[in-house]
Design a protein around this motif. Structure first.
Motif, PDB file in Angstrom:
ATOM      1  N   UNK A  42       0.824  -1.210   0.000  1.00 55.15           N
ATOM      2  CA  UNK A  42       0.000   0.000   0.000  1.00 55.15           C
ATOM      3  C   UNK A  42       0.858   1.260   0.000  1.00 55.15           C
ATOM      4  N   UNK A  43       2.110   1.157   0.456  1.00 56.81           N
ATOM      5  CA  UNK A  43       2.998   2.321   0.441  1.00 56.81           C
ATOM      6  C   UNK A  43       3.237   2.822  -0.977  1.00 56.81           C
ATOM      7  N   UNK A  44       3.166   1.913  -1.938  1.00 55.97           N
ATOM      8  CA  UNK A  44       3.394   2.313  -3.327  1.00 55.97           C
ATOM      9  C   UNK A  44       2.272   3.196  -3.846  1.00 55.97           C
ATOM     10  N   UNK A  45       1.087   3.126  -3.226  1.00 54.72           N
ATOM     11  CA  UNK A  45      -0.048   3.942  -3.673  1.00 54.72           C
ATOM     12  C   UNK A  45       0.218   5.434  -3.548  1.00 54.72           C
ATOM     13  N   UNK A  46       1.107   5.816  -2.663  1.00 56.99           N
ATOM     14  CA  UNK A  46       1.336   7.238  -2.401  1.00 56.99           C
ATOM     15  C   UNK A  46       2.654   7.734  -2.982  1.00 56.99           C
ATOM     16  N   UNK A  47       3.297   6.902  -3.768  1.00 55.66           N
ATOM     17  CA  UNK A  47       4.592   7.266  -4.342  1.00 55.66           C
ATOM     18  C   UNK A  47       4.472   7.431  -5.847  1.00 55.66           C
ATOM     19  N   UNK A  48       5.322   8.265  -6.423  1.00 59.77           N
ATOM     20  CA  UNK A  48       5.360   8.310  -7.883  1.00 59.77           C
ATOM     21  C   UNK A  48       5.913   6.978  -8.408  1.00 59.77           C
ATOM     22  N   UNK A  49       5.701   6.715  -9.665  1.00 63.60           N
ATOM     23  CA  UNK A  49       6.067   5.419 -10.257  1.00 63.60           C
ATOM     24  C   UNK A  49       7.529   5.046 -10.014  1.00 63.60           C
ATOM     25  N   UNK A  50       8.427   6.025 -10.029  1.00 64.18           N
ATOM     26  CA  UNK A  50       9.838   5.669  -9.834  1.00 64.18           C
ATOM     27  C   UNK A  50      10.133   5.241  -8.397  1.00 64.18           C
ATOM     28  N   UNK A  51       9.222   5.451  -7.472  1.00 70.50           N
ATOM     29  CA  UNK A  51       9.402   4.998  -6.095  1.00 70.50           C
ATOM     30  C   UNK A  51       8.834   3.607  -5.847  1.00 70.50           C
TER      31      UNK A  51
END
Length: 101
Positions: free
Chosen positions: A52-61
């Protein structure tokens, strides 16, 4: 004619102020809305929640999150393959036959 001086007219009640719509940015991070069902294994569930942390990051994160989750799941599965508990008993040597008795 009226001798009264017209005063300030009462302001019209403001229409219900609609919340300001945020500008749409198609490149902004947005949750995918993928539901994660519990597996029953606390370690695996924790790593899946980490996604779920990836939901709040830009694609490169996303790569860092995915690699972290992959590493954790791999380690958890490897630990499940390791033998649990004490080592298996070794078979006792067969009694030797002493023909001299």
């Amino acid at each position: 004619m009226s001798d009264s001086i017209p005063g300030p007219t009462p302001e019209a009640p403001e229409e219900a102020a609609a919340p300001a719509a945020e500008a749409y940015d198609p490149a902004a991070p947005a949750p995918l809305g993928v539901e994660r069902a519990p597996t029953g294994n606390a370690d695996v569930d924790a790593y899946l929640e980490r996604l779920a942390d990836a939901d709040h990051l830009p694609a490169d994160g996303h790569v860092e999150v995915y690699e972290d989750v992959h590493r954790g799941l791999r380690d958890t599965l490897t630990a499940l393959d390791a033998r649990q508990g004490p080592p298996a008993p070794q078979p006792s040597p067969s009694p030797s036959y002493d023909h001299r008795s």
